[in-house]
Enzyme design. Structure first.
Site, PDB file in Angstrom:
ATOM      1  CE  LYS A  49      -4.406   1.017   0.145  1.00 45.13           C
ATOM      2  NZ  LYS A  49      -5.576   0.222  -0.280  1.00 45.13           N
ATOM      3  CG  ASP A 105      -7.340   3.372  -0.870  1.00 42.38           C
ATOM      4  OD1 ASP A 105      -7.756   2.210  -0.793  1.00 42.38           O
ATOM      5  OD2 ASP A 105      -7.478   4.186   0.072  1.00 42.38           O
TER       6      ASP A 105
END
Ligand code: NDP
Ligand code: 2IT
Length: 444
Positions: free
Chosen positions: A125, A165
């Site tokens: 991430k 995201d």
């Protein structure tokens, strides 16, 4: 002290001031207690200690110049958490709240989510504390180019494949890809969520929201029920929320409320999605606008009130910890039967406990929102094969993946004696494949 408690205590001591990371690790490791009891070899191999330590953390400076000529500096992050079962895979978040704790919680969750998809992708991430709100297209482009000018050296189609995201959608992926291609002179699947004209996949835009609804639909079906006639709350009004709303409505549900970070709209007649898309996707305006345009819709300042609206199904699709204990209690009091997490970790540990005690069917994020990354993996497959699948084909694969994840976590919960506890079931089912690969690789 038992193995899980020892690892959690050490994690908190070694990583102070990372509350979101502690929260995610606590939820995961609590679910894995019966697994490490059954597999004492894991403790000997320090498997959990290795599992909670990222393989690599990259922190970098992102300088950029705004339209007025002022210089800004943001922090850039990429946490390459676990590559046991495939290249690191996971989104980039651009939001002022981003810090190492948030990126690490998201990365840890991503490992198990990606494993649950059944596809060969590891967990990672990244992101930045850059705030895209109120920036011009040119400023967004400048920022994305600067971000990629450092990130490019750490990623690759077989190494690490970022995606979107919060705050990173099609526009940002386009700018990031353009800069990567310019620096590396390679047109490859190094990012997913790409536009359809340059290697993207059909359904990726809709995938997380649709996938969430496919999973809730399966949970309903197994209880001889369906979406038809159900009252639903979807929090957020971004990518995940909009397509969750779209698919739920197409199955006959009535979505009555949505929000952005300023406040919520309540439309008893059911959200008019074309109006919402116009405001949120096209104009990038505030949700308040919806109440100005739709007769009978109410706007309320602040977010928390949304959870006091009676509903059968609650779908938190905005951000972490949006449902706390109090909100969970309000939902239960008003008769909520299903909670499907579209966002990552949207329910606090205390909130989850409230739902568990009340017997609410609780579908945790790493399972329920895995449709986005699963479709990213389908995009990677199409890139490698130089193929382009139809909407129907990708959608069919997505649905079948979501249904499999539901049954895998349901079966894992049964097998380990915690039937109906999908929080534990998802953690166990996701972990077993990663654990197996890590054991096979030796101490690395
Ligand atoms: P978007 O940026 O498209 O939308 C985010 C939405 O959540 C916006 O409506 C935003 O409101 C709201 N929001 C963000 N922060 C807060 C906050 N602190 N309080 C209240 N509302 C907030 O993001 P996505 O839809 O892509 O992501 C939503 C969630 O889903 C995230 O948790 C993400 O990690 C998760 N997710 C996303 C996937 C994807 O494929 N995109 C896949 C799996 C999970 P505002 O505009 O006011 O900021
Ligand atoms: O949280 C997530 O799973 C995402 N933001 C999507 C990640 C991806 O690589 O598609």
């Amino acid at each position: 002290m038992n193995y899980v408690d020892r690892v959690l205590e050490e994690l908190k001591r070694k990583n102070p001031n990372e509350p979101e990371f502690h929260q995610a690790a606590t939820e995961i490791l609590n679910g894995l207690r019966p697994v490490v009891e059954r597999h004492p070899e894991y403790e000997k191999a320090a498997l959990l200690e290795r599992f909670v330590e990222p393989e690599r953390v990259i922190l970098f400076r992102v300088p950029w110049v705004d339209d007025a000529g002022a210089v800004h500096v943001n922090k850039g992050y990429r946490v390459q958490f676990n590559s046991a079962i495939g290249p690191y895979k996971g989104g980039l978040r651009f939001h002022p709240s981003v810090n190492l704790s948030i990126i690490k919680f998201l990365g840890l969750e991503q490992i198990l989510k990606n494993s649950l998809t059944g596809l060969p992708i590891g967990g990672g991430k990244g992101g930045s504390d850059f705030d895209p709100k109120g920036k011009t297209d040119n400023e967004i482009m400048k920022f994305c180019q600067s971000f990629m000018t450092e990130l490019y050296r750490h990623i690759g189609q077989d190494t690490d494949v970022p995606a979107g995201d919060i705050g990173v959608g099609g526009r940002e992926i386009g700018y990031l890809f353009g800069q990567y291609k310019r620096i590396r002179d390679e047109h490859v699947g190094v990012l997913t969520g790409r536009g359809l004209s340059y290697g993207g996949s059909l359904v990726r835009t809709e995938a997380t929201g649709y996938g969430l609804i496919y999973m809730v639909e399966e949970a309903l079906r197994c209880r001889k029920d369906s979406f038809a006639g159900k009252t639903v709350i979807v929090s957020g009004s971004g990518n995940v929320a909009i397509y969750a709303c779209e698919k739920a409505q197409s199955l006959g549900a009535k979505v009555v409320a949505m929000y952005d970070s300023n406040g919520y709209v309540y439309d008893k007649a059911g959200i008019k999605l074309d109006v919402m898309k116009q405001i949120k996707e096209k104009e990038r305006a505030r949700i308040k606008e919806y109440a100005n345009r739709v007769k009978g819709a109410e706007y309320h300042e602040g977010c928390k009130g949304i959870w006091t609206i009676p509903c059968d199904i609650a779908l938190p699709c905005a951000t972490q910890n949006e449902i706390d204990e109090k909100s969970a209690e309000a939902l239960v009091k008003n008769g909520v039967k299903y909670v499907g997490e579209g966002a990552n970790m949207p329910t606090t540990l205390e909130g989850i406990e409230v739902f568990r005690k009340a017997g609410v069917v609780f579908l945790p994020a790493k399972a329920a929102n895995a449709g986005g990354v699963a479709t990213s993996a389908l995009e990677m497959a199409q890139s490698s094969g130089r193929l382009f699948w139809s909407f129907e084909e990708v959608d069919r694969k997505l649905k079948s993946i979501m249904v499999s994840i539901y049954h895998n976590m349901d079966n894992a919960a049964r097998e380990y004696g915690v039937e109906g506890d999908y929080v534990a079931g998802a953690n166990i089912a996701g972990f077993m494949k990663v654990a197996d690969a890590m054991m096979a690789h030796g101490i690395v």
